[in-house]
Design an enzyme around this catalytic site. Structure first.
Site, mmCIF file in Angstrom:
data_model
loop_
_atom_site.group_PDB
_atom_site.id
_atom_site.type_symbol
_atom_site.label_atom_id
_atom_site.label_comp_id
_atom_site.label_asym_id
_atom_site.label_seq_id
_atom_site.Cartn_x
_atom_site.Cartn_y
_atom_site.Cartn_z
ATOM 1 C CG HIS A 24 -1.702 1.253 1.429
ATOM 2 N ND1 HIS A 24 -3.019 1.374 1.059
ATOM 3 C CD2 HIS A 24 -1.354 2.457 1.958
ATOM 4 C CE1 HIS A 24 -3.444 2.588 1.338
ATOM 5 N NE2 HIS A 24 -2.456 3.275 1.904
ATOM 6 C CD GLU A 25 1.918 3.651 3.567
ATOM 7 O OE1 GLU A 25 2.289 4.697 3.003
ATOM 8 O OE2 GLU A 25 0.841 3.564 4.179
ATOM 9 C CG HIS A 28 0.626 6.327 -0.578
ATOM 10 N ND1 HIS A 28 -0.456 6.929 -1.190
ATOM 11 C CD2 HIS A 28 0.125 5.679 0.517
ATOM 12 C CE1 HIS A 28 -1.560 6.648 -0.503
ATOM 13 N NE2 HIS A 28 -1.226 5.897 0.531
#
Length: 454
Positions: A24-25, A28
């Site tokens: 998920h990170e 980003h």
């Protein structure tokens, strides 16, 4: 339930969740670096740092509790009037870490030479949206990939005609005495036990009438009190005809879906009818699906998850009652990571074979499906347009674009950057609510966990 198998399931789920958060990170991180932002940190977990290494200008590391993660980008918020020249407020993509950052006086960080245009708040609206949606999109991709592999390589449980015997009662007990009875001494054996019906038998027909649905068993047995009936069962691939005589017993009244009917006083209604002495589940078989079936399966999963998220607040009342009043947990109700870990442990140890299918492969793929579902939940949950969630930053960027477009259409000056930090009081409230809900769910999952059967 073997302890080792239980632990393996819990560890499998913990690793899967940690990897999902880490990716998920990454969702980003990649667009942030692609757009030229300076990203000082990429961290998985929260709490004290247990390991880190630096690659270029970014520190990559693991923290003690691997149930979260964040990347730190410089300049997520525009400077405030009165901030020292050459400084910006630091923050991160983590749900709670950004709140901690803003609460500290030390949240100001100095710009290095050349960083003036490498800050988040100066990005165009589309680039801000891409960065903040990168994390949820990664969870969606993980869910789609795992779900596709699951349904095409292993298959999904598909209802089949017939009812499978889960358990056979040893003696006849009236429904009014079930909660008090602890011994079968002096009570007659159940007709099912006397007829030789065994767990995992698939009931094909009763008295010549086919059993298609789960509710067919009670519908065919209850009127046959005192009359011998032939019961055809399938056992290890062979069909057997057994004869049982349902005995008249006090039983709960069932509605059209097979659930007990409760009167206005809250007490389950009862009736005298034929009793066989088995608990059953719908027969099902694992069937591989074609690739063309994936979109519909995915859409169904996302739709049900979205509906479940919408109803979480109202269902927390039931969780409270279960935690402090001993009420029964809803099998489709919300649970914490502790509850999910417990389900994973029970599945890997065989307690949930009625859901998984029973074999080692079935249990493994059940855990894969659980991780896929968790990623779909993370995808939708992070889209909620409230800080400190990713959706809150997306909403701020879209509001900034809307204000600028409106000003341009009306011939007015550029209104400038939107400072989403002004919504931090709301973000604190949301964070406190999320922490409270998480704490309640964890407590309920410890003292009164959801029972998925078995």
């Amino acid at each position: 339930m073997t302890t080792l198998a239980f632990v393996v399931g819990v560890v499998f789920m913990a690793v899967g969740l940690a990897l999902s958060i880490a990716l998920h990170e990454v969702g980003h991180l990649v667009p942030a670096k692609r757009f030229g932002l300076r990203v000082p940190q990429y961290m998985v977990g929260f709490g004290p740092t247990v390991w880190s290494t630096r690659r270029g200008e970014t520190e990559y590391g693991l923290k003690a509790i691997p149930l979260g993660g964040y990347i730190r980008m410089i300049g997520m918020f525009p400077p405030r009037p009165g901030d020292p020249a050459g400084t910006l407020r630091g923050s991160s993509t983590g749900r709670f870490s950004q709140l901690v950052d803003e609460a500290r006086a030390a949240s100001l960080e100095e710009l290095r030479p050349g960083d003036e245009d490498r800050v988040f708040y100066k990005l165009s609206v589309p680039k801000k949206v891409v960065i903040m949606l990168g994390g949820p999109t990664m969870n969606l991709l993980i869910g789609v990939i795992l779900l596709t592999i699951l349904v095409t390589s292993h298959g999904i449980l598909t209802p089949q005609p017939g009812a499978v015997v889960q358990s056979v009662s040893q003696c006849v007990v009236p429904a009014t005495d079930v909660t008090q009875t602890v011994s079968c001494e002096g009570r007659p054996a159940t007709p099912a036990l006397a007829a030789g019906i065994r767990p995992e038998d698939r009931i094909v027909s009763i008295g010549g009438a086919p059993v298609e649905e789960l509710t067919d068993v009670s519908a065919l047995v209850r009127p046959a009190a005192g009359n011998p009936v032939d019961i055809v069962v399938e056992r290890a691939g062979e069909r057997l005809t057994l004869t049982a005589t349902p005995i008249r017993n006090v039983l709960p009244v069932l509605d059209s879906t097979g659930l007990p009917v409760v009167g206005p006083d809250g007490v389950a209604q009862t009736v005298e009818a034929g009793f066989l002495g088995v608990t059953t589940r719908q027969a099902a078989e694992t069937v591989r699906q074609p690739m063309s079936a994936v979109p519909e399966i995915l859409w169904t999963g996302l739709s049900r998850t979205a509906v479940a998220l919408v109803h979480v607040p109202e269902r927390m009342v039931g969780v409270w009652d279960a935690a402090f009043s001993g009420a029964e947990r809803q099998v489709d109700g919300p649970m914490s990571v502790v509850g999910v870990g417990r389900v994973a442990g029970e599945a890997s140890s065989g307690r949930l074979d009625n859901l998984t299918g029973g074999s080692f492969a079935d249990r493994f793929w059940f855990l894969v499906g659980l991780i896929a579902t968790l990623n779909l939940v993370l995808f939708l949950f992070n889209l909620i347009p409230l800080l400190p969630l990713d959706g809150g930053h997306v909403a701020g960027a879209l509001w900034e674009g809307t204000k600028r477009q409106w000003a341009r259409l009306r011939g007015r000056p550029d209104p400038g950057f939107v400072d989403v930090a002004k919504a931090l009081p709301l973000a604190y409230s949301v964070a406190i609510l999320l922490i409270g809900m998480s704490a309640l769910l964890i407590y309920a999952d410890v003292v009164n966990p959801i029972d998925l059967g078995g």
